[in-house]
Design a protein around this motif. Structure first.
Motif, PDB file in Angstrom:
ATOM      1  N   LEU A  78       0.843  -1.193   0.000  1.00 53.18           N
ATOM      2  CA  LEU A  78       0.000   0.000   0.000  1.00 53.18           C
ATOM      3  C   LEU A  78       0.880   1.245   0.000  1.00 53.18           C
ATOM      4  O   LEU A  78       2.048   1.202   0.398  1.00 53.18           O
ATOM      5  CB  LEU A  78      -0.911   0.015   1.235  1.00 53.18           C
ATOM      6  N   ALA A  79       0.317   2.361  -0.440  1.00 53.12           N
ATOM      7  CA  ALA A  79       1.051   3.626  -0.444  1.00 53.12           C
ATOM      8  C   ALA A  79       0.821   4.359   0.871  1.00 53.12           C
ATOM      9  O   ALA A  79      -0.322   4.589   1.274  1.00 53.12           O
ATOM     10  CB  ALA A  79       0.593   4.492  -1.609  1.00 53.12           C
ATOM     11  N   TYR A  80       1.908   4.690   1.542  1.00 56.52           N
ATOM     12  CA  TYR A  80       1.842   5.534   2.737  1.00 56.52           C
ATOM     13  C   TYR A  80       2.397   6.901   2.346  1.00 56.52           C
ATOM     14  O   TYR A  80       3.600   7.079   2.225  1.00 56.52           O
ATOM     15  CB  TYR A  80       2.643   4.916   3.887  1.00 56.52           C
ATOM     16  N   THR A  81       1.492   7.836   2.067  1.00 54.36           N
ATOM     17  CA  THR A  81       1.916   9.202   1.768  1.00 54.36           C
ATOM     18  C   THR A  81       1.783  10.043   3.033  1.00 54.36           C
ATOM     19  O   THR A  81       0.864   9.854   3.827  1.00 54.36           O
ATOM     20  CB  THR A  81       1.060   9.820   0.637  1.00 54.36           C
ATOM     21  N   HIS A  82       2.717  10.937   3.214  1.00 54.68           N
ATOM     22  CA  HIS A  82       2.647  11.842   4.362  1.00 54.68           C
ATOM     23  C   HIS A  82       3.350  13.139   4.002  1.00 54.68           C
ATOM     24  O   HIS A  82       4.130  13.191   3.046  1.00 54.68           O
ATOM     25  CB  HIS A  82       3.279  11.208   5.614  1.00 54.68           C
ATOM     26  N   THR A  83       3.042  14.187   4.757  1.00 55.53           N
ATOM     27  CA  THR A  83       3.668  15.473   4.479  1.00 55.53           C
ATOM     28  C   THR A  83       4.806  15.722   5.451  1.00 55.53           C
ATOM     29  O   THR A  83       4.726  15.381   6.630  1.00 55.53           O
ATOM     30  CB  THR A  83       2.653  16.626   4.578  1.00 55.53           C
ATOM     31  N   MET A  84       5.879  16.307   4.919  1.00 57.34           N
ATOM     32  CA  MET A  84       7.015  16.730   5.721  1.00 57.34           C
ATOM     33  C   MET A  84       7.350  18.143   5.278  1.00 57.34           C
ATOM     34  O   MET A  84       7.650  18.357   4.104  1.00 57.34           O
ATOM     35  CB  MET A  84       8.205  15.789   5.544  1.00 57.34           C
ATOM     36  N   HIS A  85       7.247  19.082   6.195  1.00 54.06           N
ATOM     37  CA  HIS A  85       7.341  20.500   5.865  1.00 54.06           C
ATOM     38  C   HIS A  85       6.203  20.796   4.877  1.00 54.06           C
ATOM     39  O   HIS A  85       5.056  20.629   5.197  1.00 54.06           O
ATOM     40  CB  HIS A  85       8.725  20.842   5.325  1.00 54.06           C
ATOM     41  N   LEU A 140       5.668  13.679 -10.367  1.00 58.12           N
ATOM     42  CA  LEU A 140       4.796  12.574 -10.784  1.00 58.12           C
ATOM     43  C   LEU A 140       3.321  12.818 -10.464  1.00 58.12           C
ATOM     44  O   LEU A 140       2.474  11.991 -10.786  1.00 58.12           O
ATOM     45  CB  LEU A 140       5.257  11.269 -10.131  1.00 58.12           C
ATOM     46  N   GLY A 141       3.029  13.930  -9.793  1.00 63.32           N
ATOM     47  CA  GLY A 141       1.639  14.237  -9.463  1.00 63.32           C
ATOM     48  C   GLY A 141       1.079  13.403  -8.331  1.00 63.32           C
ATOM     49  O   GLY A 141      -0.133  13.184  -8.243  1.00 63.32           O
ATOM     50  N   ILE A 142       1.952  12.929  -7.446  1.00 64.06           N
ATOM     51  CA  ILE A 142       1.528  12.123  -6.294  1.00 64.06           C
ATOM     52  C   ILE A 142       1.220  13.065  -5.129  1.00 64.06           C
ATOM     53  O   ILE A 142       1.986  13.984  -4.839  1.00 64.06           O
ATOM     54  CB  ILE A 142       2.630  11.122  -5.906  1.00 64.06           C
ATOM     55  N   SER A 143       0.099  12.829  -4.455  1.00 64.50           N
ATOM     56  CA  SER A 143      -0.318  13.708  -3.361  1.00 64.50           C
ATOM     57  C   SER A 143      -0.915  12.894  -2.221  1.00 64.50           C
ATOM     58  O   SER A 143      -0.988  11.671  -2.274  1.00 64.50           O
ATOM     59  CB  SER A 143      -1.353  14.715  -3.870  1.00 64.50           C
ATOM     60  N   MET A 144      -1.399  13.603  -1.201  1.00 72.56           N
ATOM     61  CA  MET A 144      -2.021  12.928  -0.073  1.00 72.56           C
ATOM     62  C   MET A 144      -3.300  12.192  -0.479  1.00 72.56           C
ATOM     63  O   MET A 144      -3.754  11.308   0.237  1.00 72.56           O
ATOM     64  CB  MET A 144      -2.320  13.929   1.042  1.00 72.56           C
ATOM     65  N   LYS A 145      -3.841  12.510  -1.637  1.00 76.71           N
ATOM     66  CA  LYS A 145      -5.012  11.778  -2.137  1.00 76.71           C
ATOM     67  C   LYS A 145      -4.664  10.319  -2.435  1.00 76.71           C
ATOM     68  O   LYS A 145      -5.551   9.475  -2.555  1.00 76.71           O
ATOM     69  CB  LYS A 145      -5.544  12.443  -3.408  1.00 76.71           C
ATOM     70  N   ASP A 146      -3.375  10.040  -2.557  1.00 76.39           N
ATOM     71  CA  ASP A 146      -2.940   8.677  -2.877  1.00 76.39           C
ATOM     72  C   ASP A 146      -2.683   7.831  -1.626  1.00 76.39           C
ATOM     73  O   ASP A 146      -2.279   6.666  -1.738  1.00 76.39           O
ATOM     74  CB  ASP A 146      -1.669   8.730  -3.742  1.00 76.39           C
ATOM     75  N   TYR A 147      -2.932   8.379  -0.463  1.00 81.61           N
ATOM     76  CA  TYR A 147      -2.761   7.641   0.787  1.00 81.61           C
ATOM     77  C   TYR A 147      -3.610   6.363   0.767  1.00 81.61           C
ATOM     78  O   TYR A 147      -4.808   6.404   0.492  1.00 81.61           O
ATOM     79  CB  TYR A 147      -3.193   8.527   1.961  1.00 81.61           C
ATOM     80  N   GLY A 148      -2.967   5.235   1.013  1.00 75.54           N
ATOM     81  CA  GLY A 148      -3.681   3.972   1.104  1.00 75.54           C
ATOM     82  C   GLY A 148      -3.925   3.262  -0.212  1.00 75.54           C
ATOM     83  O   GLY A 148      -4.473   2.150  -0.215  1.00 75.54           O
ATOM     84  N   ARG A 149      -3.529   3.856  -1.329  1.00 76.99           N
ATOM     85  CA  ARG A 149      -3.712   3.178  -2.622  1.00 76.99           C
ATOM     86  C   ARG A 149      -2.885   1.905  -2.684  1.00 76.99           C
ATOM     87  O   ARG A 149      -1.795   1.836  -2.121  1.00 76.99           O
ATOM     88  CB  ARG A 149      -3.262   4.077  -3.773  1.00 76.99           C
ATOM     89  N   THR A 150      -3.378   0.920  -3.408  1.00 76.10           N
ATOM     90  CA  THR A 150      -2.562  -0.260  -3.677  1.00 76.10           C
ATOM     91  C   THR A 150      -1.542   0.110  -4.744  1.00 76.10           C
ATOM     92  O   THR A 150      -1.842   0.859  -5.675  1.00 76.10           O
ATOM     93  CB  THR A 150      -3.417  -1.436  -4.185  1.00 76.10           C
ATOM     94  N   LEU A 151      -0.344  -0.415  -4.609  1.00 74.97           N
ATOM     95  CA  LEU A 151       0.726  -0.107  -5.555  1.00 74.97           C
ATOM     96  C   LEU A 151       0.921  -1.210  -6.587  1.00 74.97           C
ATOM     97  O   LEU A 151       1.956  -1.270  -7.250  1.00 74.97           O
ATOM     98  CB  LEU A 151       2.030   0.143  -4.791  1.00 74.97           C
ATOM     99  N   TYR A 152      -0.086  -2.089  -6.717  1.00 76.65           N
ATOM    100  CA  TYR A 152       0.022  -3.164  -7.695  1.00 76.65           C
ATOM    101  C   TYR A 152      -1.100  -3.108  -8.739  1.00 76.65           C
ATOM    102  O   TYR A 152      -1.408  -4.095  -9.391  1.00 76.65           O
ATOM    103  CB  TYR A 152       0.062  -4.543  -7.020  1.00 76.65           C
ATOM    104  N   GLU A 153      -1.696  -1.934  -8.886  1.00 73.22           N
ATOM    105  CA  GLU A 153      -2.691  -1.720  -9.939  1.00 73.22           C
ATOM    106  C   GLU A 153      -2.803  -0.221 -10.206  1.00 73.22           C
ATOM    107  O   GLU A 153      -2.510   0.587  -9.326  1.00 73.22           O
ATOM    108  CB  GLU A 153      -4.048  -2.292  -9.525  1.00 73.22           C
ATOM    109  N   PRO A 154      -3.192   0.166 -11.438  1.00 72.83           N
ATOM    110  CA  PRO A 154      -3.347   1.589 -11.754  1.00 72.83           C
ATOM    111  C   PRO A 154      -4.372   2.242 -10.829  1.00 72.83           C
ATOM    112  O   PRO A 154      -5.227   1.551 -10.284  1.00 72.83           O
ATOM    113  CB  PRO A 154      -3.844   1.567 -13.205  1.00 72.83           C
TER     114      PRO A 154
END
Length: 198
Positions: A78-85, A140-154
């Protein structure tokens, strides 16, 4: 770097390996993001491993379970996105259910959709486009909206690339307040690649 594939996502089983092995296995793979604006991808050239409950540098140290870290307690891949600064960073959840470990993707080498990346993140030197964890997510346009996405499918996934012939290992970066954990040699990178963060 020429990679002969059609961006086929790696299967969930790829993520079912120990975190340190995964951190090295990710090198040479492609991080791909499909958006309405187009698809952009980069070859992963630098990673950092975070070993969960026993690692003082990990957000999940001592099994710290919060709204922020909740996804880390889920399944690997899964994708763990987080903000730093002001930056969004992307980690690959590893370790499996209840073992909150992860691998930070620190740098990628631009591979496809480079014009789109430059539109999102204009730079004078190509080397600066994706040579850091906050830089690559913006490109790449990756943001906090991608939190929890599976990384094995589009739309956001990791595809097979070309395994590097050599891997270098050293201390992680920017974690000076983590006690002995700041000296753990848990950063991995492809030596000689100009997109490695430092």
């Amino acid at each position: 770097m020429e990679i002969d594939n059609l961006f086929t996502p790696l299967p969930p089983s790829f993520y079912q390996q120990p975190t340190l092995k995964l951190a090295k296995a990710l090198l040479g793979c492609l991080l791909v993001h499909e958006t309405e604006d187009g698809t952009a991808s980069g070859v992963i050239v630098e990673t950092e491993a975070y070993l969960g409950s026993t690692d003082r540098a990990a957000h999940s140290y001592q099994n710290r379970r919060t709204k922020r870290t909740e996804v880390m307690f889920g399944s690997a891949g899964l994708a763990y996105t987080h903000t730093m600064h002001t930056h969004c960073l992307i980690n690959v959840v590893s370790g499996g259910e209840g073992a909150p470990e992860s691998v930070l993707i620190r740098a990628v080498e631009p591979y496809s959709g480079i014009d789109l990346m430059l539109k999102r993140r204009p730079v004078e030197k190509m080397q600066n486009l994706t040579s850091g964890p906050g830089k690559l997510t913006k490109a790449l346009g990756i943001s906090m909206k991608d939190y929890g996405r599976t990384l094995y499918e589009p739309p956001l996934f990791i595809a097979k690339g070309i395994a590097p012939s050599r891997i270098t290992q050293g201390k992680r970066i920017g974690i000076g307040n983590a006690g002995e954990a700041k000296d753990y040699p848990l950063r991995f990178w492809i030596p000689g690649n100009r997109y490695v963060s430092r």
